[in-house]
Design a protein around this motif. Structure first.
Motif, PDB file in Angstrom:
ATOM      1  N   ASN A 159      33.835  34.839  49.240  1.00  0.00           N
ATOM      2  CA  ASN A 159      33.563  34.399  47.680  1.00  0.00           C
ATOM      3  C   ASN A 159      32.213  34.950  47.171  1.00  0.00           C
ATOM      4  O   ASN A 159      31.880  34.735  45.991  1.00  0.00           O
ATOM      5  N   SER A 168      44.652  31.193  42.409  1.00  0.00           N
ATOM      6  CA  SER A 168      44.210  32.287  43.321  1.00  0.00           C
ATOM      7  C   SER A 168      45.544  33.387  42.832  1.00  0.00           C
ATOM      8  O   SER A 168      45.080  34.549  42.448  1.00  0.00           O
ATOM      9  N   VAL A 202      35.594  37.512  41.430  1.00  0.00           N
ATOM     10  CA  VAL A 202      36.794  37.984  42.045  1.00  0.00           C
ATOM     11  C   VAL A 202      37.100  39.528  41.672  1.00  0.00           C
ATOM     12  O   VAL A 202      37.305  40.386  42.700  1.00  0.00           O
ATOM     13  N   GLU A 203      36.844  39.934  40.515  1.00  0.00           N
ATOM     14  CA  GLU A 203      37.215  41.233  40.002  1.00  0.00           C
ATOM     15  C   GLU A 203      36.373  42.160  40.827  1.00  0.00           C
ATOM     16  O   GLU A 203      36.760  43.256  41.443  1.00  0.00           O
ATOM     17  N   THR A 231      42.321  35.003  50.057  1.00  0.00           N
ATOM     18  CA  THR A 231      41.667  34.596  48.531  1.00  0.00           C
ATOM     19  C   THR A 231      41.799  33.160  48.281  1.00  0.00           C
ATOM     20  O   THR A 231      41.944  32.563  47.174  1.00  0.00           O
ATOM     21  N   THR A 243      47.421  35.197  49.983  1.00  0.00           N
ATOM     22  CA  THR A 243      47.453  34.204  48.953  1.00  0.00           C
ATOM     23  C   THR A 243      48.442  32.896  49.396  1.00  0.00           C
ATOM     24  O   THR A 243      49.166  33.069  50.015  1.00  0.00           O
ATOM     25  N   LYS A 245      35.712  34.274  38.211  1.00  0.00           N
ATOM     26  CA  LYS A 245      36.730  35.166  37.964  1.00  0.00           C
ATOM     27  C   LYS A 245      36.104  36.718  37.860  1.00  0.00           C
ATOM     28  O   LYS A 245      36.647  37.531  38.359  1.00  0.00           O
ATOM     29  N   THR A 259      35.003  30.681  43.691  1.00  0.00           N
ATOM     30  CA  THR A 259      34.528  32.117  43.237  1.00  0.00           C
ATOM     31  C   THR A 259      34.867  32.213  41.804  1.00  0.00           C
ATOM     32  O   THR A 259      35.985  31.980  41.299  1.00  0.00           O
ATOM     33  N   LEU A 287      44.560  34.910  39.310  1.00  0.00           N
ATOM     34  CA  LEU A 287      43.461  35.936  39.253  1.00  0.00           C
ATOM     35  C   LEU A 287      43.927  37.162  39.945  1.00  0.00           C
ATOM     36  O   LEU A 287      43.395  38.160  39.619  1.00  0.00           O
ATOM     37  N   PHE A 320      39.153  32.019  45.990  1.00  0.00           N
ATOM     38  CA  PHE A 320      39.386  32.640  44.554  1.00  0.00           C
ATOM     39  C   PHE A 320      39.883  31.250  43.630  1.00  0.00           C
ATOM     40  O   PHE A 320      39.615  31.169  42.498  1.00  0.00           O
TER      41      PHE A 320
END
Length: 293
Positions: free
Chosen positions: A253, A53, A29-30, A8, A46, A26, A24, A56, A11
Motif C-alpha cells: 500500500n 480495486s 496506486v498509480e 491489489t 484483484t 489513488k 491506498t 483503479l 487498493f
C-alpha cells in the motif's frame, strides 16, 4: 520472469493486520503500478469484492501490458441453476468493464465450495465458454486447504489455482499437494505469504490471539537476523524457492513497500528443507478468515 504478482486488495479497501495507513490512495496506486511494471512485474491479482480495486486498475493500468486475474464473488447457493450462471456472466462483464480490458489472463471462483454445490460444474462450464471465446486465458479456483485440492484434482478442468503458502504455513508443501497439482499442469499462485503482514510485525505488537504461534514467530525473526536479512526477505525467499510455485501474490500500500518487494525479489534462493521447524500446524491461526481480533 518475475515470480511476483501484485495483489491489489489494499487498493480498494483497508486490508491486512499490519496495515496502519488504511486504503491506498489513488495517487499511490498509480505510483505503485508504474514502479512495479517498470521493474518487470506484469501480473495483477484483484477481485470484484476488493472495493474499487478493479476501477483503479482500469484507470491506471490500461496503458501497459498486464496479466490481470480477477475473481467471481461467492455464490453460496446449495444448487447452481441458470440464475447463478447469469450472475457469473454479469459479474465477469462488469469486471471486464471496470478493468478497461477486452480480455484478461485469469478468472477464478472466489469460493471453491461453490463448485461442490449441486450442479456446481456448470460454473466452470460457463467459464470454459468465456475461455473459448477469448475473454480469458486461464480459469480456476481459489483454494484454502488440502481437502479442497483433493476434491478438485482430476474432477474439474482448471488451469490456475490460488492457495495459501508461507514459511509459517507449509501444509500444502508438506502434504505433497503442490506436486499433485503440478502433475495436472496447474499454474499455482501462492497467497498469504506474509499472512496479511503478521510475519513482518514485531511479536511484541501482535495480539494475544496469536500466543500459540508466537514461539514460531520469534524463531522466524531470529533466523532472519542470523542470516542478516529482513523478515520480508526471508518470508519471500522461502515461497519463491518452492519449485511448484509459479507466482507469489504480495500486496502493498506504499511505494516504499513496493520498492522493498522489488529489491527483495532477487534474493538468493534458499533451501526450503532447512525451515521445517518454522512450520505451524494450527489451521485456525493460519487462516485469516478465522482470526478473532
Amino acid at each position: 520472469m518475475h515470480k511476483i504478482a501484485l495483489g491489489t486488495a489494499q487498493f480498494g479497501m483497508s486490508y491486512g493486520i499490519s496495515n496502519q495507513s488504511g486504503k491506498t490512495s489513488k495517487y499511490k496506486v498509480e505510483e505503485i503500478l508504474l514502479h512495479a511494471h517498470k521493474n518487470g512485474i506484469n501480473t495483477l491479482d484483484t477481485a470484484s469484492l476488493y472495493g474499487n480495486s478493479e476501477e483503479l486498475i482500469g484507470n491506471f493500468a490500461h496503458n501497459a501490458e498486464w496479466d490481470v486475474i480477477t475473481k467471481i464473488p461467492t455464490i453460496g447457493n446449495a444448487a447452481i441453476c441458470n440464475k447463478q450462471i447469469d450472475a457469473l456472466l454479469r459479474s465477469f462483464e462488469l469486471s471486464l468493464s471496470k478493468l478497461n480490458q477486452k480480455n484478461i489472463y485469469g478468472l477464478l471462483l472466489h469460493s471453491c465450495d461453490d463448485l461442490f454445490s449441486v450442479g456446481g460444474y456448470r460454473l466452470l462450464q460457463a467459464m470454459e465458454e468465456l475461455k473459448k471465446e477469448g475473454f480469458v486465458k486461464k480459469i480456476g479456483v481459489s483454494l484454502y486447504d488440502s481437502n479442497q485440492v483433493d476434491r478438485v484434482l482430476g474432477n474439474y478442468p482448471i488451469d490456475l489455482v490460488q492457495l495459501p503458502v508461507s514459511i509459517l504455513d507449509q501444509r500444502l508443501l508438506d502434504s505433497g499437494h503442490l506436486k499433485a497439482l503440478k502433475k495436472y499442469d496447474v499454474e499455482i499462485h501462492a497467497r498469504s505469504v506474509f499472512l496479511q503482514g503478521l510475519l513482518l510485525m514485531q511479536t511484541s505488537d501482535i495480539s494475544s490471539w496469536f500466543d500459540p504461534v508466537k514461539g514460531v514467530l520469534n524463531s522466524f525473526h531470529k533466523e532472519a537476523k542470523k542470516r542478516r536479512i529482513s523478515a520480508l526477505q526471508l518470508a519471500l525467499s522461502f515461497v519463491q524457492s518452492i519449485d511448484e510455485i509459479d507466482k507469489v501474490v504480495v500486496g502493498v500500500n506504499t511505494l516504499e513497500h513496493m520498492r522493498e518487494i522489488v529489491n527483495s525479489e532477487s534474493s538468493t534462493r534458499i533451501n526450503i528443507d532447512k525451515f521445517s521447524n518454522l512450520s505451524a500446524s494450527n489451521a485456525l491461526l493460519l487462516n485469516p478468515s478465522n482470526w478473532r481480533l
